[in-house]
Write a protein that holds these residues in place. Structure first.
Motif: not given
Lengths: 167, 167
Positions: B65-73
């Motif tokens: 999700t956008e949030d998981a992508l934020r966390s990976l970033i």
């Protein structure tokens, strides 16, 4: 060897000695934990959680984002958890940065602003950040009011969990 | 006693015997794991991960999700992880539901459509779901192309991890 290959090796050993029995999809202790992704919080050690006990929802910061709220809704309504806890921690990466500075720096580094998260969810007051997540979860229209939601700070130097009272 | 109080008791014991030393905020194995919140996947046992080793990002389904992508970033750019793995699993709660049916059912149960997640991320093909998350992560403009991203299915009956090849 990549770390993924090392994990596959570790997993082979785990499978040989697999003894967790037949665990149900519904968490046995009917608990969902929302916590930071930080590598130092391992729930089995720090909280005494065993396989099958609780849902573990984790993101950068331990923030009640839309996605974390989706996960809590799935956890309660589909899989019958009846209690939520939120854990932030000392020495968090998001305590040390500023939202705008981070966005500008990464856009420059990556050569594009496309894909920038709408929010990084940086914060500067740890306890207030926990209270803000408590508010977001408790005020959500799809989270029933009878579900206890409690917030904690995990101290990465001592391993201790301290409760943060909701405002 | 609430489960939260039981965890606090368990944590008291953990603190008395705390022996993790001084762990750094940057994960030692420079790895981030994106996985489902399911209670049966405990990384310490299943993958041989130790405290301080890896970021653990988890949500309902193990979805990028956008949030998981934020966390990976955040994980890569702020805290220097250099390898990502994605884990979905057999017997997932989101494999058994249909997106629209779920939304309608919960709106009725809660008496309001307000707060409904934009997507529940229900899915019906486990391996294809892993491939879809691989695509989302690999195609993100802020995730550098040199980072290896690999996908796996965790079998909750045997504890075994199987790799899913990207399409």
């Amino acid at each position: 060897m990549s770390v993924a290959d090392e994990l596959l090796k570790a997993n082979e050993q785990f499978v040989k000695n697999y003894n967790l029995g037949d665990l149900a999809v519904r968490p046995r202790r009917r608990l969902a934990v929302l916590a930071c992704m930080d590598s130092r919080i391992l729930f089995e050690r720090c909280l005494g959680l065993k396989p099958g006990d609780a849902h573990m929802i984790r993101n950068a910061g331990g923030i009640a984002t839309e996605d974390a709220l989706r996960s809590l809704i799935v956890s309660h309504h589909l899989l019958d958890t009846q209690e939520f806890i939120i854990i932030n921690h000392t020495d968090c990466g998001l305590l040390k940065v500023r939202e705008d500075e981070l966005k500008t720096r990464l856009a420059k580094k990556m050569g594009t602003g496309a894909g920038a998260p709408a929010h990084f969810h940086a914060f500067d007051d740890l306890e207030e950040n926990v209270r803000e997540q408590l508010r977001r979860v408790k005020s959500h229209p799809w989270i029933p009011k009878h579900i206890p939601v409690r917030g904690f700070v995990y101290d990465v130097k001592t391993g201790a969990l301290s409760e943060v009272e909701a405002a």
